[in-house]
Design a protein around this motif. Structure first.
Motif, short mmCIF file in Angstrom:
data_model
loop_
_atom_site.label_atom_id
_atom_site.label_comp_id
_atom_site.label_asym_id
_atom_site.label_seq_id
_atom_site.Cartn_x
_atom_site.Cartn_y
_atom_site.Cartn_z
N SER A 223 62.35 67.94 71.97
CA SER A 223 60.98 67.54 71.69
C SER A 223 60.28 68.59 70.82
O SER A 223 59.60 68.26 69.84
N ALA A 224 60.46 69.86 71.18
CA ALA A 224 59.81 70.94 70.43
C ALA A 224 60.35 71.01 68.99
O ALA A 224 59.59 71.22 68.04
N MET A 225 61.67 70.81 68.86
CA MET A 225 62.26 70.86 67.52
C MET A 225 61.74 69.72 66.64
O MET A 225 61.40 69.92 65.47
N VAL A 226 61.67 68.53 67.25
CA VAL A 226 61.16 67.37 66.52
C VAL A 226 59.72 67.60 66.09
O VAL A 226 59.33 67.35 64.95
N GLN A 227 58.92 68.14 67.02
CA GLN A 227 57.51 68.38 66.73
C GLN A 227 57.34 69.40 65.60
O GLN A 227 56.50 69.23 64.73
N SER A 228 58.15 70.45 65.61
CA SER A 228 57.99 71.47 64.57
C SER A 228 58.35 70.90 63.19
O SER A 228 57.71 71.24 62.20
N ARG A 229 59.36 70.02 63.16
CA ARG A 229 59.71 69.42 61.88
C ARG A 229 58.65 68.42 61.41
O ARG A 229 58.34 68.29 60.23
N ARG A 230 58.07 67.70 62.38
CA ARG A 230 57.12 66.65 62.00
C ARG A 230 55.75 67.20 61.63
O ARG A 230 55.09 66.70 60.74
N THR A 231 55.30 68.26 62.33
CA THR A 231 53.93 68.74 62.13
C THR A 231 53.89 70.10 61.46
O THR A 231 52.82 70.58 61.10
N GLY A 232 55.05 70.77 61.35
CA GLY A 232 55.07 72.09 60.77
C GLY A 232 54.56 73.16 61.74
O GLY A 232 54.45 74.34 61.39
N GLN A 233 54.28 72.74 62.95
CA GLN A 233 53.79 73.68 63.96
C GLN A 233 54.86 74.72 64.28
O GLN A 233 56.04 74.40 64.33
N ASP A 234 54.44 75.98 64.50
CA ASP A 234 55.40 77.03 64.79
C ASP A 234 55.84 76.95 66.26
O ASP A 234 55.07 77.27 67.16
N MET A 235 57.06 76.53 66.51
CA MET A 235 57.53 76.36 67.88
C MET A 235 58.55 77.43 68.26
O MET A 235 59.27 77.29 69.23
N ARG A 236 58.64 78.51 67.47
CA ARG A 236 59.74 79.45 67.70
C ARG A 236 59.64 80.14 69.06
O ARG A 236 60.64 80.26 69.76
N GLN A 237 58.42 80.58 69.42
CA GLN A 237 58.28 81.24 70.74
C GLN A 237 58.53 80.26 71.89
O GLN A 237 59.29 80.56 72.80
N PRO A 238 57.88 79.07 71.86
CA PRO A 238 58.17 78.11 72.94
C PRO A 238 59.66 77.79 73.06
O PRO A 238 60.18 77.63 74.17
N LEU A 239 60.35 77.73 71.93
CA LEU A 239 61.78 77.41 71.97
C LEU A 239 62.58 78.51 72.69
O LEU A 239 63.50 78.22 73.45
N VAL A 240 62.18 79.77 72.44
CA VAL A 240 62.86 80.86 73.16
C VAL A 240 62.63 80.71 74.66
O VAL A 240 63.56 80.83 75.46
N ALA A 241 61.39 80.39 75.03
CA ALA A 241 61.07 80.24 76.45
C ALA A 241 61.88 79.09 77.07
O ALA A 241 62.44 79.22 78.17
N LEU A 242 61.97 77.98 76.34
CA LEU A 242 62.73 76.82 76.86
C LEU A 242 64.22 77.15 76.99
O LEU A 242 64.85 76.79 77.99
N HIS A 243 64.76 77.84 75.99
CA HIS A 243 66.18 78.21 76.07
C HIS A 243 66.44 79.20 77.21
O HIS A 243 67.48 79.14 77.86
N THR A 244 65.48 80.11 77.44
CA THR A 244 65.63 81.03 78.56
C THR A 244 65.66 80.26 79.87
O THR A 244 66.49 80.51 80.75
N GLY A 245 64.75 79.28 80.00
CA GLY A 245 64.74 78.44 81.20
C GLY A 245 66.03 77.66 81.36
O GLY A 245 66.58 77.56 82.47
N LEU A 246 66.54 77.16 80.26
CA LEU A 246 67.79 76.39 80.30
C LEU A 246 68.96 77.25 80.79
O LEU A 246 69.77 76.81 81.62
N LEU A 247 68.99 78.50 80.32
CA LEU A 247 70.07 79.41 80.76
C LEU A 247 70.00 79.65 82.26
O LEU A 247 71.02 79.81 82.92
N HIS A 248 68.77 79.64 82.79
CA HIS A 248 68.61 79.82 84.23
C HIS A 248 69.30 78.69 85.00
O HIS A 248 69.97 78.92 85.99
N PHE A 249 69.18 77.45 84.48
CA PHE A 249 69.78 76.31 85.18
C PHE A 249 71.26 76.13 84.84
O PHE A 249 72.05 75.72 85.68
N ALA A 250 71.62 76.41 83.60
CA ALA A 250 72.99 76.13 83.16
C ALA A 250 73.46 77.20 82.18
O ALA A 250 73.33 77.04 80.96
#
Lengths: 412, 119
Positions: free
Chosen positions: A298-325
């Protein structure tokens, strides 16, 4: 038998096959407990339908007709062989004699999926069992996606079904305390059916394996049957996101990486459905790996569609993902996200820390490594070595060609 | 366990070896693939082969020796090379076969190597 495709009887039987195969298997197997016998009986019932319906007309309730016909096969076989009398008794009690008595077939496919993904069954067989029993796919069709021969897949499937029968696996919903773990196995199996391309979300290389549509059907069944399972929604959302980019990922046979894709080629309604599914998952307040992966999409799609900078949120999401898997694929994804936010050196140090024999033949690792080396140092011999390794490990010809273009740029 | 991987190529694919525009990508893909196999330490032996036009076939017909130009059978896909690899099982062999560059429009056959005969 010469029956044309336009024959209404054939079409009704085929429609029933697609729509109700899994429902019928799930319903019968609860009492019969022998998946292979149920499938054989249903196969014969479908064949009978193709012979009978052109003469008698399509019955009002095709499903019920098939159910009663299959039941008759099962009871006849059982009476003649004097075995499985428990199954017979149970079947006689649970299914009515006449098609007219069955108004609506209760949907027991969730129970069937739980049985297929039972911890007593070999994990690698969870997905193939579901694809066969719930969707009615042939061993041949399933085999190639899992990179084994049709014969081997057929043998493995029949062994797994014998085991289900022999260990007396029940076809019931798990106890409430086991539910989260058991649902996770079902979701994992569907994820496996979607294909191993999923390991490399970072490079958007989730194509190839031919069962993505079937996996989406399974996830849809799961969401429908278990609406309180947040991860089921997350899983379906994740697969829809990935599926929505198929047209953009391949243009004239060429592979187009995520960052270069034409967003107009994305499937807008499918992305909207994925967003909505992710929202549903969020409201259930029970996070998990699939929801996080969908959120990353969702974050990747949003950054491509709106140009919004999602780099920090993406790091946070990936960190969370590593916690689960904490899988290899997810660590590679994290390294790439970190590089996006803090520079390639940071990403490379994550990749360096995981260098061992498990990544030696893991294509996404080498593709990510080459990409980050290129960003940090330009085209050095080290970059080329990583790129060449990625090329050598790639299955998809379009992805291989794409990587080779980068390699050629360095050699000029 | 040792498997022989036989890479079958179509004529179009094989012609890329000589094509000014496509030879680079063709050899690049094969070199990278073979390099990855060597790095994985699974290669027993292997070679590429010259095209089927360079083949010569011998057989006996009614006791008469016959030598002919070309391969055994004129099929759409022809053997372009082979590698013998040593891997734990068929699954591992298939994983390597699935990466062979000829799969674009050809196919790769896997055969277990006959173990040495007991004397």
């Amino acid at each position: 038998m010469a029956v044309s495709d336009h024959d209404p009887a054939r079409r009704a039987a085929e429609h029933a096959a697609r729509q109700s195969y899994g429902r019928l298997v799930a319903y019968l197997v609860r009492s019969w407990r022998d998946v292979a016998a149920v499938e054989d009986a249903l196969g014969e019932a479908f064949a009978r339908a193709l012979e009978t319906w052109p003469v008698t007309g399509v019955p009002d309730h095709p499903d019920a007709w098939l159910l009663v016909a299959a039941r008759r096969r099962l009871t006849d076989a059982s009476r003649s062989s004097k075995v499985r009398s428990d199954g017979l008794r149970s079947l006689l009690v649970t299914t009515p004699d006449h098609p007219e008595d069955i108004a609506v077939l209760p949907d027991k496919r969730l129970e069937l999926m739980f049985a297929c993904a039972h911890p007593a069954i070999d994990t690698t067989m969870h997905a193939p069992l579901m694809l066969q029993t719930v969707l009615g796919l042939s061993a041949e069709r399933i085999a190639s996606s899992f990179l084994v021969s049709p014969d081997t897949m057929g043998r493995r499937l029949s062994r797994a079904k014998s085991r289900i029968r022999d260990i007396g696996l029940g076809f019931q919903l798990p106890e409430i305390e086991d539910l989260p773990q058991r649902s996770a196995s079902v979701s994992e199996a569907i994820y496996a059916a979607y294909g191993q391309g999923w390991d490399s979300i970072a490079s958007d290389d989730a194509t190839r394996r031919g069962l993505s549509q079937e996996a989406i059907w399974l996830a849809t069944v799961l969401v429908h049957a278990a609406p309180q399972d947040a991860e089921a929604h997350g899983l379906l959302s994740l697969m829809l996101y990935c599926q929505s980019r198929i047209a953009a990922r391949r243009v004239d046979g060429r592979y187009v990486p995520f960052a270069d894709q034409d967003t107009k080629r994305w499937d807008g309604p499918m992305i909207a459905a994925a967003e909505q599914m992710l929202g549903n998952a969020g409201r259930l307040q029970s996070p998990g790996r699939f929801q996080l992966e969908a959120a990353i999409q969702s974050a990747m799609v949003q950054s491509r569609r709106t140009g919004q900078d999602m780099r920090q949120p993406l790091v946070a999401l990936h960190t969370g993902l590593l916690h689960f898997a904490p899988t290899i694929g997810n660590r590679v994804g994290y390294a790439v996200a970190l590089a996006g936010a803090q520079g390639p050196a940071q990403g490379l140090s994550v990749l360096d820390s995981m260098a061992d024999e498990r990544v030696a033949a893991y294509q996404p690792y080498w593709a990510a490594r080459a990409h980050l080396l290129q960003l940090r140092d330009g085209q050095t011999p080290l970059t080329d070595a990583a790129l060449r390794k990625a090329v050598g490990l790639t299955e998809d010809p379009a992805v291989r060609a794409h990587l080779q273009i980068s390699l050629a740029k360095g050699l000029d | 366990m040792q498997y022989m991987m036989m890479f079958y190529e179509t004529e179009t694919e094989c012609a890329k070896r000589e094509s000014p525009t496509e030879a680079g990508a063709y050899w690049g893909a094969w070199n990278a693939y073979i390099g990855a196999m060597y790095e994985a330490g699974i290669v027993v032996k292997g070679d590429g082969l010259l095209p089927p036009s360079a083949a010569t076939t011998v057989r006996l017909a009614n006791g008469e020796r016959q030598v002919q130009d070309g391969p055994v059978a004129a099929t759409k896909e022809q053997l372009g090379g082979y590698f013998v690899i040593d891997v734990p099982d068929l699954d591992a062999a298939l994983a390597w076969a699935a990466r062979s560059p000829n799969l674009t429009d050809g196919s790769t056959e896997l055969r277990p190597v006959l173990p040495p005969l007991q004397s």
